[in-house]
Write a protein that holds these residues in place. Sequence first.
Motif, PDB file in Angstrom:
ATOM      1  N   TRP A   1     -21.448  22.645  31.781  1.00 11.27           N
ATOM      2  CA  TRP A   1     -22.505  22.114  32.629  1.00 11.27           C
ATOM      3  C   TRP A   1     -23.651  21.634  31.758  1.00 11.27           C
ATOM      4  O   TRP A   1     -23.813  22.039  30.611  1.00 11.27           O
ATOM      5  N   VAL A   2     -24.461  20.756  32.340  1.00 15.50           N
ATOM      6  CA  VAL A   2     -25.726  20.339  31.731  1.00 15.50           C
ATOM      7  C   VAL A   2     -26.827  21.117  32.432  1.00 15.50           C
ATOM      8  O   VAL A   2     -26.872  21.172  33.663  1.00 15.50           O
ATOM      9  N   GLU A   3     -27.704  21.738  31.651  1.00 16.81           N
ATOM     10  CA  GLU A   3     -28.745  22.591  32.218  1.00 16.81           C
ATOM     11  C   GLU A   3     -30.120  21.979  31.996  1.00 16.81           C
ATOM     12  O   GLU A   3     -30.449  21.547  30.893  1.00 16.81           O
ATOM     13  N   LEU A   4     -30.921  21.958  33.057  1.00 18.46           N
ATOM     14  CA  LEU A   4     -32.292  21.463  33.021  1.00 18.46           C
ATOM     15  C   LEU A   4     -33.236  22.631  33.278  1.00 18.46           C
ATOM     16  O   LEU A   4     -33.057  23.373  34.249  1.00 18.46           O
TER      17      LEU A   4
ATOM     18  N   MET B   1     -25.612  20.567  26.906  1.00 15.61           N
ATOM     19  CA  MET B   1     -24.387  21.050  27.516  1.00 15.61           C
ATOM     20  C   MET B   1     -24.156  22.508  27.148  1.00 15.61           C
ATOM     21  O   MET B   1     -24.355  22.899  26.006  1.00 15.61           O
ATOM     22  N   ARG B   2     -23.722  23.308  28.139  1.00 10.80           N
ATOM     23  CA  ARG B   2     -23.374  24.698  27.914  1.00 10.80           C
ATOM     24  C   ARG B   2     -21.980  24.950  28.464  1.00 10.80           C
ATOM     25  O   ARG B   2     -21.432  24.122  29.209  1.00 10.80           O
ATOM     26  N   GLN B   3     -21.403  26.073  28.107  1.00  8.63           N
ATOM     27  CA  GLN B   3     -20.039  26.354  28.535  1.00  8.63           C
ATOM     28  C   GLN B   3     -19.817  27.850  28.652  1.00  8.63           C
ATOM     29  O   GLN B   3     -20.523  28.658  28.044  1.00  8.63           O
ATOM     30  N   ILE B   4     -18.795  28.208  29.465  1.00  8.12           N
ATOM     31  CA  ILE B   4     -18.425  29.596  29.633  1.00  8.12           C
ATOM     32  C   ILE B   4     -16.944  29.650  29.989  1.00  8.12           C
ATOM     33  O   ILE B   4     -16.424  28.754  30.664  1.00  8.12           O
ATOM     34  N   GLU B   5     -16.262  30.689  29.528  1.00  7.62           N
ATOM     35  CA  GLU B   5     -14.842  30.858  29.820  1.00  7.62           C
ATOM     36  C   GLU B   5     -14.677  31.419  31.224  1.00  7.62           C
ATOM     37  O   GLU B   5     -15.225  32.467  31.554  1.00  7.62           O
ATOM     38  N   VAL B   6     -13.911  30.703  32.058  1.00  5.88           N
ATOM     39  CA  VAL B   6     -13.763  31.127  33.449  1.00  5.88           C
ATOM     40  C   VAL B   6     -12.326  31.110  33.942  1.00  5.88           C
ATOM     41  O   VAL B   6     -12.018  31.722  34.969  1.00  5.88           O
ATOM     42  N   GLY B   7     -11.449  30.395  33.269  1.00  4.46           N
ATOM     43  CA  GLY B   7     -10.132  30.164  33.839  1.00  4.46           C
ATOM     44  C   GLY B   7      -8.995  30.645  32.975  1.00  4.46           C
ATOM     45  O   GLY B   7      -9.200  31.339  31.962  1.00  4.46           O
TER      46      GLY B   7
END
Length: 245
Positions: free
Chosen positions: A15-18, A1-7
């Motif tokens: 999101w889960v990244e493959l 799982m990864r994350q980013i500040e957007v809101g």
Amino acid sequence: MRQIEVGPDGARMRWVELAGAEPTTIYLHGLGSSSPAYFAQVAAATGRRSLLVDLLGFGLSDRPAGYGYAMEDHADTVAALLRGLDLLTVRVVGHSMGGTVAILLAERHPGLVGELVLADSYLCPVEPGSLSGRIAAHREDDYVSTAHRRVLGALGPEWSATMRQADPLAVHRTAVSLAAERERWFLHSLCALPIPRTFLVGELGDRPPGEQEMIDSGVTVTVIPGGGHNMMLDNPKAFVEALSR
């Protein structure tokens, strides 16, 4: 799982990244759903780098109370994610409401989206008798306090598993945006886009509104054999084949 500040208020989209080959594919889920739950199998089978994104208010992502949760809001926060990762001309695969978000993402943020694949997505305002329409008919406070629990009890096991993770406020505001009358339907926005576009239809579902208009504008319409609304779960092999084409 990864994350980013957007809101707002530092809200983070996750999101889960493959890992896989470029170009990157972004997956966007439907109302009350979660991209890892619905897309993990098909995304892994494509061999492409894939980001299985949960929109704000749903799945793994934050639930900011000050966020509007309109279709345009969701599109803009996905755009913020893509810019934060320096991603351009990605392929976006959107299911149901997620496809509607994908259309607006491509329309509002040219250059971020290089290709659209829509799976049984909303092209016109939802019907009042549909689940989204019935959710939208409630007052916000009534839905959040009582009606959301009733909706959970009426859903099947797949949808309820992810709907339980969704913020009731996000579900209601998103449904209201889907049901709202618009001067420009999502269908018209889709037909005007100057990028490759594919619309996937489950064999067991209804044909999309404006199908001939889509075809005339260059949209490829592909039927997934044995598929219903959740065609990526009903026939993952055929769904992957459609993505590969």
